[in-house]
Write a protein that holds these residues in place. Structure first.
Motif, PDB file in Angstrom:
ATOM      1  N   ASP A   1      38.035  53.712  31.290  1.00 50.53           N
ATOM      2  CA  ASP A   1      38.325  52.282  31.157  1.00 50.53           C
ATOM      3  C   ASP A   1      37.077  51.518  30.728  1.00 50.53           C
ATOM      4  O   ASP A   1      37.138  50.623  29.887  1.00 50.53           O
ATOM      5  CB  ASP A   1      38.817  51.705  32.497  1.00 50.53           C
ATOM      6  CG  ASP A   1      40.313  51.903  32.674  1.00 50.53           C
ATOM      7  OD1 ASP A   1      40.945  52.391  31.717  1.00 50.53           O
ATOM      8  OD2 ASP A   1      40.828  51.578  33.751  1.00 50.53           O
TER       9      ASP A   1
ATOM     10  N   THR B   1      38.897  58.208  35.137  1.00 54.70           N
ATOM     11  CA  THR B   1      39.719  57.083  34.687  1.00 54.70           C
ATOM     12  C   THR B   1      38.878  55.819  34.581  1.00 54.70           C
ATOM     13  O   THR B   1      38.954  55.080  33.596  1.00 54.70           O
ATOM     14  CB  THR B   1      40.883  56.831  35.664  1.00 54.70           C
ATOM     15  OG1 THR B   1      41.429  58.079  36.056  1.00 54.70           O
ATOM     16  CG2 THR B   1      41.963  55.999  35.015  1.00 54.70           C
ATOM     17  N   LEU B   2      38.067  55.559  35.628  1.00 53.42           N
ATOM     18  CA  LEU B   2      37.248  54.343  35.632  1.00 53.42           C
ATOM     19  C   LEU B   2      36.228  54.374  34.499  1.00 53.42           C
ATOM     20  O   LEU B   2      36.036  53.376  33.796  1.00 53.42           O
ATOM     21  CB  LEU B   2      36.530  54.192  36.976  1.00 53.42           C
ATOM     22  CG  LEU B   2      37.394  53.750  38.151  1.00 53.42           C
ATOM     23  CD1 LEU B   2      36.588  53.763  39.434  1.00 53.42           C
ATOM     24  CD2 LEU B   2      37.957  52.362  37.898  1.00 53.42           C
TER      25      LEU B   2
ATOM     26  N   ARG C   1      50.068  59.992  18.132  1.00 58.68           N
ATOM     27  CA  ARG C   1      50.729  58.737  17.748  1.00 58.68           C
ATOM     28  C   ARG C   1      49.705  57.633  17.497  1.00 58.68           C
ATOM     29  O   ARG C   1      49.823  56.852  16.553  1.00 58.68           O
ATOM     30  CB  ARG C   1      51.696  58.292  18.846  1.00 58.68           C
ATOM     31  CG  ARG C   1      52.829  59.266  19.061  1.00 58.68           C
ATOM     32  CD  ARG C   1      53.846  58.672  19.978  1.00 58.68           C
ATOM     33  NE  ARG C   1      54.740  57.822  19.229  1.00 58.68           N
ATOM     34  CZ  ARG C   1      56.029  58.107  19.054  1.00 58.68           C
ATOM     35  NH1 ARG C   1      56.546  59.178  19.577  1.00 58.68           N
ATOM     36  NH2 ARG C   1      56.791  57.301  18.353  1.00 58.68           N
TER      37      ARG C   1
ATOM     38  N   ASP D   1      47.598  52.335  27.777  1.00 57.14           N
ATOM     39  CA  ASP D   1      47.819  51.030  28.381  1.00 57.14           C
ATOM     40  C   ASP D   1      46.738  50.104  27.878  1.00 57.14           C
ATOM     41  O   ASP D   1      45.591  50.189  28.287  1.00 57.14           O
ATOM     42  CB  ASP D   1      47.753  51.177  29.905  1.00 57.14           C
ATOM     43  CG  ASP D   1      47.836  49.836  30.598  1.00 57.14           C
ATOM     44  OD1 ASP D   1      47.567  49.790  31.789  1.00 57.14           O
ATOM     45  OD2 ASP D   1      48.135  48.841  29.929  1.00 57.14           O
TER      46      ASP D   1
ATOM     47  N   THR E   1      49.926  57.932  28.876  1.00 59.58           N
ATOM     48  CA  THR E   1      50.369  56.811  28.096  1.00 59.58           C
ATOM     49  C   THR E   1      49.234  55.832  27.920  1.00 59.58           C
ATOM     50  O   THR E   1      48.372  55.710  28.777  1.00 59.58           O
ATOM     51  CB  THR E   1      51.521  56.109  28.808  1.00 59.58           C
ATOM     52  OG1 THR E   1      51.271  56.228  30.183  1.00 59.58           O
ATOM     53  CG2 THR E   1      52.809  56.724  28.440  1.00 59.58           C
TER      54      THR E   1
ATOM     55  N   ARG F   1      41.731  39.858  24.942  1.00 63.13           N
ATOM     56  CA  ARG F   1      42.034  38.440  25.044  1.00 63.13           C
ATOM     57  C   ARG F   1      40.984  37.716  25.861  1.00 63.13           C
ATOM     58  O   ARG F   1      40.572  38.215  26.879  1.00 63.13           O
ATOM     59  CB  ARG F   1      43.395  38.230  25.711  1.00 63.13           C
ATOM     60  CG  ARG F   1      44.517  38.591  24.815  1.00 63.13           C
ATOM     61  CD  ARG F   1      45.814  38.387  25.543  1.00 63.13           C
ATOM     62  NE  ARG F   1      45.826  39.040  26.855  1.00 63.13           N
ATOM     63  CZ  ARG F   1      46.071  40.315  27.040  1.00 63.13           C
ATOM     64  NH1 ARG F   1      46.295  41.068  26.011  1.00 63.13           N
ATOM     65  NH2 ARG F   1      46.062  40.842  28.211  1.00 63.13           N
TER      66      ARG F   1
ATOM     67  N   GLN G   1      47.122  46.714  27.802  1.00 63.09           N
ATOM     68  CA  GLN G   1      47.210  45.365  28.340  1.00 63.09           C
ATOM     69  C   GLN G   1      46.448  45.195  29.651  1.00 63.09           C
ATOM     70  O   GLN G   1      45.554  44.396  29.768  1.00 63.09           O
ATOM     71  CB  GLN G   1      48.672  44.980  28.565  1.00 63.09           C
ATOM     72  CG  GLN G   1      49.324  44.426  27.350  1.00 63.09           C
ATOM     73  CD  GLN G   1      50.160  45.486  26.674  1.00 63.09           C
ATOM     74  OE1 GLN G   1      50.785  46.275  27.351  1.00 63.09           O
ATOM     75  NE2 GLN G   1      50.141  45.530  25.380  1.00 63.09           N
ATOM     76  N   GLY G   2      46.842  45.960  30.634  1.00 59.83           N
ATOM     77  CA  GLY G   2      46.281  45.751  31.956  1.00 59.83           C
ATOM     78  C   GLY G   2      45.008  46.531  32.126  1.00 59.83           C
ATOM     79  O   GLY G   2      44.806  47.568  31.544  1.00 59.83           O
ATOM     80  N   SER G   3      44.146  46.042  32.945  1.00 54.85           N
ATOM     81  CA  SER G   3      42.938  46.796  33.241  1.00 54.85           C
ATOM     82  C   SER G   3      42.381  46.316  34.567  1.00 54.85           C
ATOM     83  O   SER G   3      42.913  45.429  35.195  1.00 54.85           O
ATOM     84  CB  SER G   3      41.921  46.598  32.133  1.00 54.85           C
ATOM     85  OG  SER G   3      40.741  47.255  32.474  1.00 54.85           O
ATOM     86  N   VAL G   4      41.294  46.935  34.975  1.00 58.31           N
ATOM     87  CA  VAL G   4      40.661  46.553  36.217  1.00 58.31           C
ATOM     88  C   VAL G   4      40.146  45.132  36.075  1.00 58.31           C
ATOM     89  O   VAL G   4      39.636  44.765  35.027  1.00 58.31           O
ATOM     90  CB  VAL G   4      39.459  47.475  36.488  1.00 58.31           C
ATOM     91  CG1 VAL G   4      39.202  47.589  37.960  1.00 58.31           C
ATOM     92  CG2 VAL G   4      39.668  48.808  35.858  1.00 58.31           C
ATOM     93  N   PRO G   5      40.301  44.304  37.116  1.00 53.26           N
ATOM     94  CA  PRO G   5      39.870  42.924  36.958  1.00 53.26           C
ATOM     95  C   PRO G   5      38.370  42.796  36.658  1.00 53.26           C
ATOM     96  O   PRO G   5      37.993  42.121  35.731  1.00 53.26           O
ATOM     97  CB  PRO G   5      40.217  42.275  38.292  1.00 53.26           C
ATOM     98  CG  PRO G   5      40.753  43.329  39.172  1.00 53.26           C
ATOM     99  CD  PRO G   5      40.926  44.562  38.393  1.00 53.26           C
TER     100      PRO G   5
END
Lengths: 278, 319
Positions: free
Chosen positions: A266, A262-263, A157, A4, A2, A278, A6-10
């Protein structure tokens, strides 16, 4: 699977640095496996069940058949990375194809392709991969095909949404007026612009593919002639009480590889400005 | 709910294609299972099960039988596929629903805490922990849990769904099943936790920047009330959507987890079907699994309406 956004590693930079380091280590292990651990990792090389650090020549010990765990780990990196990358490439390729056609052609084609995408999203992913492998037969190529077929909808999608956004752009009208055929416009004019967000999916898709491959291998449904991390865990499971290191070590390898991709994924995504906007 | 029908029909067609792709049909598997059978007997069986003729007539028989909810005959169990599946369904349902509830509520809680402490050490610890869990294979986590909690500490049972030959009251039996489900449900929930954590954290941070939160702060409402009612509640919406989207992955994950913990559910059944090359059974499980995922999504749609008053009953949700 999926997306994502919005969220991510700080601290993205730290995360990507750690990810890049881990990923390089795994890839180096995959490339130099034959040189670091010559011979077939499935051959018996020492006394069975040497525990880690007991014998300097076999720092991670041996399993119940006297196979070097370190050699298995190094050669397993090759299987995981190759299958993971190939399956993710297949999934993303199919997703791009379906997404572009659905988004650009619209109407009936779009409806039809999106219903098919929904159908593939509704079937439990791993169950589908399992069924495909059992019908096609357990070989590395079939594992790649099975994972590819069961995990393309997310890309489709995403690409469709991007193509829908881009197809109203002026350069599409220009290309149409220049007399290019619709499919050429879709793949040469619109698709390149729609590809950027797909970058955000690469890391997740490769990581997911590595996990699915390891689970299939754990169930004994991957290629029996390949030494894979999931297979090593299945093998160690018989001695869970007496030699837990046989299960623990390859699992750490899987988690490391998945975490690394994954890292890095990201990191790529944020470099392209796809997350943390943002 | 009605838009699920074409999806189900497509999945049924897909399953038929899968069955056609396989070498040999159910009759071949059955004859191999009983070890003999001449050509005449095989032809008889094929006629009875609608497996003769060309692909068109075979599909017609398949579709008609499916419409009557007849999933065929399981070679491995010598029984109706439907009956075998129904027997295993409750265990999987119980595990799936508990794992969904556990992982979503833990994810909402941890993601919420991380968002409220954004940038601090708590946030970093939760985010990094979620990333690592996300990369961990579920079956490996399960095996580690067995080593620690069942072998070393002996707190929890090593596997199975209930204690064999135990003479227990009804309440004792329920407790026994719950006891056996602690490790598998936690394992399954932890593997899918990361997604909810990240989603909740992201959604809360996004809502935090909205105008109504600013207005609530300006009105001098207490911080805890703002956090719960003005930030957390709207942030729940994407998380609830994700529960529906994730239910398929969770059901898939339960195949391996059920195998690790020897729980007689649908997942372990799928694995048995593959080992025994019982394709009719596997096809039945694929269809049942799809119906389960659709059912979860229908429930999610209803839940969504409770959370978001803007969504009306007749407006379809494009998930």
């Amino acid at each position: 699977m999926t997306l994502d956004l919005q969220g991510s590693v700080p601290r993205v930079s730290t995360g990507s640095a750690v990810g890049a380091t881990l990923l390089s280590a795994v890839i180096l292990a995959a490339i130099f496996a034959s040189w670091l651990a010559p011979g077939d990792p499935l051959d018996m090389v020492a006394r069975p069940l040497l525990t880690p650090l007991q014998d300097a020549r076999f720092p991670l010990g041996t399993d119940q058949l006297g196979r070097d765990v370190l050699a298995g780990l190094l050669h397993g990196a090759r299987v995981s990375m190759a299958v993971g990358a190939a399956a993710a490439a297949a999934a993303i390729g199919v997703g791009i194809l379906v997404g572009t056609l659905a988004g650009f052609l619209g109407r009936f084609t779009d409806d039809f392709l999106m219903r098919i995408t929904e159908a593939f999203q509704t079937v439990p992913t791993f169950l589908l991969a399992l069924a495909l492998v059992s019908v096609l037969g357990a070989s590395a190529a079939n594992v790649v095909i099975a994972i590819g077929i069961s995990s393309w909808p997310a890309t489709a999608r995403l690409v469709r949404a991007e193509v829908l956004r881009l197809k109203r752009a002026e350069f599409v009208d220009a290309a149409r007026l220049a007399g290019r055929v619709p499919l050429a416009i879709a793949f040469y004019e619109v698709l390149p612009g729609a590809l950027q967000p797909v970058v955000a999916l690469i890391g997740i898709t490769v990581g997911e593919a590595i996990l699915v491959e390891s689970a299939l291998a754990f169930l004994g449904l991957s290629d029996p002639n390949l030494n894979s991390w999931g297979g090593m865990i299945a093998n160690g499971r018989a001695l869970l009480r007496n030699a837990p290191y046989l299960v623990a070590i390859p699992g750490i390898a899987i988690a490391t590889a998945v975490l690394a991709v994954t890292l890095v994924g990201d990191g790529l995504a944020s470099r392209f400005g796809l997350i943390n906007r943002r | 709910m009605l838009q699920a029908l074409p999806v189900l029909a497509l999945v049924a067609v897909g399953v038929f294609i899968l069955l056609e792709m396989a070498e040999g049909d159910a009759v071949d598997a059955y004859l191999a299972g009983i070890g003999s059978g001449d050509a005449g007997f095989a032809a008889d069986l094929r006629e009875r099960y609608g497996l003769e003729g060309n692909i068109g007539t075979r599909f017609l028989t398949y579709a008609i039988r499916l419409a009557q909810l007849d999933l065929g005959h399981s070679v491995a169990f010598s029984r109706d596929v439907g009956a075998v599946i129904l027997e295993r369904l409750p265990n999987t349902l119980l595990m799936m629903v508990s794992a969904i509830l556990l992982s979503a509520s833990m994810g909402i809680l941890l993601g919420g805490i991380a968002a409220l402490r954004r940038g601090g050490p708590t946030d970093a610890a939760i985010t990094v922990g979620a990333l690592i869990l996300n990369a961990t294979p579920g079956f490996w986590l399960g095996l580690l849990a067995i080593i620690l909690f069942a072998v070393k500490l002996r707190w929890l049972p090593i596997g199975g769904i209930s204690t064999l030959d135990a003479d227990l009251s009804l309440f004792g039996e329920l407790l026994d099943v719950a006891w056996h489900l602690v490790l598998p449900v936690f394992t399954l929930a932890l593997t899918y936790l990361a997604l909810y954590v990240r989603l909740m954290r992201g959604a809360m941070i996004e809502t935090d920047a909205s105008g109504w939160v600013l207005a609530a702060r300006a009105r001098g409402l207490p911080a805890s009330r703002i956090a719960l009612r003005h930030i957390a509640r709207p942030a729940l919406l994407p998380v609830v959507t994700m529960i529906g989207l994730q239910s398929g992955a969770l059901l898939g994950g339960s195949i391996v987890i059920e195998t690790v913990f020897s729980i007689p559910g649908l997942g372990a059944l799928a694995f048995e079907a593959v080992l025994q090359r019982d394709l009719q059974l596997l096809a039945g499980i694929l269809l049942t699994g799809t119906v389960l995922v659709v059912a979860v999504n229908v429930v999610i749609d209803l839940l969504y309406r409770l959370l978001d008053p803007r969504v009306r009953l007749d407006a379809g949700l494009d998930s």
